[in-house]
Design a protein around this motif. Sequence first.
Motif, PDB file in Angstrom:
ATOM      1  N   VAL A  13       0.873  -1.177   0.000  1.00  0.00           N
ATOM      2  CA  VAL A  13       0.000   0.000   0.000  1.00  0.00           C
ATOM      3  C   VAL A  13       0.910   1.226   0.000  1.00  0.00           C
ATOM      4  CG1 VAL A  13      -1.887   1.199   1.160  1.00  0.00           C
ATOM      5  CG2 VAL A  13      -1.708  -1.295   1.331  1.00  0.00           C
ATOM      6  N   PRO A  14       1.229   1.770  -1.175  1.00  0.00           N
ATOM      7  CA  PRO A  14       2.158   2.898  -1.235  1.00  0.00           C
ATOM      8  C   PRO A  14       1.484   4.202  -0.818  1.00  0.00           C
ATOM      9  CG  PRO A  14       1.388   2.357  -3.426  1.00  0.00           C
ATOM     10  CD  PRO A  14       0.768   1.348  -2.502  1.00  0.00           C
ATOM     11  N   GLU A  15       2.295   5.235  -0.620  1.00  0.00           N
ATOM     12  CA  GLU A  15       1.735   6.537  -0.265  1.00  0.00           C
ATOM     13  C   GLU A  15       0.874   7.088  -1.392  1.00  0.00           C
ATOM     14  OE1 GLU A  15       4.794   9.184   0.959  1.00  0.00           O
ATOM     15  OE2 GLU A  15       5.401   7.960   2.678  1.00  0.00           O
ATOM     16  N   LYS A  16       1.253   6.784  -2.617  1.00  0.00           N
ATOM     17  CA  LYS A  16       0.433   7.162  -3.761  1.00  0.00           C
ATOM     18  C   LYS A  16       0.545   6.073  -4.815  1.00  0.00           C
ATOM     19  CE  LYS A  16       4.079   9.965  -5.923  1.00  0.00           C
ATOM     20  NZ  LYS A  16       4.402  11.284  -6.510  1.00  0.00           N
ATOM     21  N   GLY A  17      -0.448   6.006  -5.675  1.00  0.00           N
ATOM     22  CA  GLY A  17      -0.448   4.984  -6.708  1.00  0.00           C
ATOM     23  C   GLY A  17      -1.277   3.781  -6.301  1.00  0.00           C
ATOM     24  N   PRO A  18      -1.346   2.785  -7.175  1.00  0.00           N
ATOM     25  CA  PRO A  18      -2.201   1.621  -6.924  1.00  0.00           C
ATOM     26  C   PRO A  18      -1.687   0.733  -5.801  1.00  0.00           C
ATOM     27  CG  PRO A  18      -0.873   1.278  -8.892  1.00  0.00           C
ATOM     28  CD  PRO A  18      -0.657   2.704  -8.472  1.00  0.00           C
ATOM     29  N   VAL A  19      -2.599  -0.010  -5.213  1.00  0.00           N
ATOM     30  CA  VAL A  19      -2.257  -1.063  -4.257  1.00  0.00           C
ATOM     31  C   VAL A  19      -1.906  -2.317  -5.053  1.00  0.00           C
ATOM     32  CG1 VAL A  19      -3.191  -2.573  -2.453  1.00  0.00           C
ATOM     33  CG2 VAL A  19      -3.691  -0.113  -2.419  1.00  0.00           C
ATOM     34  N   TRP A  20      -0.893  -3.041  -4.590  1.00  0.00           N
ATOM     35  CA  TRP A  20      -0.465  -4.269  -5.257  1.00  0.00           C
ATOM     36  C   TRP A  20      -0.677  -5.461  -4.326  1.00  0.00           C
ATOM     37  CZ3 TRP A  20       1.392  -4.776 -10.257  1.00  0.00           C
ATOM     38  CH2 TRP A  20       1.647  -3.585 -10.935  1.00  0.00           C
ATOM     39  N   PHE A  21      -1.136  -6.555  -4.921  1.00  0.00           N
ATOM     40  CA  PHE A  21      -1.403  -7.798  -4.192  1.00  0.00           C
ATOM     41  C   PHE A  21      -0.760  -8.935  -4.975  1.00  0.00           C
ATOM     42  CE2 PHE A  21      -3.876 -11.690  -3.928  1.00  0.00           C
ATOM     43  CZ  PHE A  21      -4.160 -11.840  -2.578  1.00  0.00           C
ATOM     44  N   ALA A  22      -0.091  -9.855  -4.291  1.00  0.00           N
ATOM     45  CA  ALA A  22       0.524 -10.996  -4.984  1.00  0.00           C
ATOM     46  C   ALA A  22       0.556 -12.193  -4.050  1.00  0.00           C
ATOM     47  CB  ALA A  22       1.938 -10.651  -5.445  1.00  0.00           C
TER      48      ALA A  22
END
Length: 421
Positions: A13-22
């Motif tokens: 969960v970055p400060e900005k940009g998309p959330v990534w799941f793997a």
Amino acid sequence: MVRWAVCDTVVVVPEKGPVWFAKNSDREPSEAQFLECHDGSVAGAAPSGLPDAASNARLLLSRPAWMWGAEMGVNEYGLAIGNEAVFTRLPVPKAGYAGMDLQRVALTTCRTADDALEQLIELTERFTQGGAMGHLHRSFRYHSSFLIADATTAWVFETAGQYWAAKRVQGVATISNALTIEDDFDRVHAGAYALARDRRWVKRGGSFRFASAFSDPVRSVAAGASVRRACTRRSLAGVREPRAHDFVRALADHGGTEPTSGWRGEAPCAHASWLVTRTAQQTTSSIIARLEASGPTVWATGTSSPCLSVFKPAPFDSELLPPRPIADATFDAREIWWAHERLHRACLAEYHARRVTFAEDRERFQDECLQPSADPRQSWRDHRVRIDDWLERALEVKAKHTPLLTRLFWSKQSRAVSIPA
């Protein structure tokens, strides 16, 4: 006989940009796991007693062939959930529901991570976790932890029977077959502390630490959970603006070890071996999802061993990724999972020498599949064709150094599901 199945799930969960799941799903090596798109019709009825999971929402599910529940999934609203086995001090009954069943209900009925957390809390408190959870070893049972994510929010949700703790994610979080939430929970079951105190799992006057109180320390260590979590974190260290390539690398990581060496799995990319602690430790499916307000983008292998496979675009397309019947599966060359598994087992006989015969082509094809212009249907077709070519190249290298017990283990595994030699 005690067995350990392992998995690795990560969310950023970055400060900005998309959330990534793997996630890498690690299970028994001959348990086929299919990537399916469900568009409201259910392939097989939900286990009796669970809430109605009928929905018009489209789902991408990675599901062991014989189970209704899913190891991981993403729905069209951009909700992603991955499930992990965890080993606790509380018994797991012979009858009940797998965490994967509860997870599929949440993916079917919820739109956001917050909604899914509430749903999983309700299901965990209402239903017993139990029943058959292993493929050939049906007596293998465990409790579950979950990583839940959408385009803005992520949660770690960990259970020990009906008891649970939840922690909101900021930055990077990984889970790997052990409870991790201590006294840093954001929410916790109202009765968890009282039970731990009554059973003397909490020192008098000490703070309540959920994982320390409820974990089975022996099985958690044997699963290699902390080592694998550290490996995944190292792979993503310093990544400020994540890309799909970063997660491809993280999920294919062997942690600097040989694929089948060691008495336990210590890296995200897992390969089974004859040791009892590793017979159920094989990555059988992998998925990466970029979660944005505009909708999710998903890539998946649809196969075992991400170190030898390719992450391809995985759209919500039930013609490309059709639901299969809920039943045990044996070798079928038409299925990409089985075709790749034959390649995987051939490579394990002489891993480095055989892998290198197609490594450049695989890496080039992987780059093509991650391009925004990649055509999903063509990518899956091309991968299936390449697998046959890669197998032919690999078998041109004579296997010289395969230990006897390793050969016997894989020969038995392949005969059981009719994989050609």
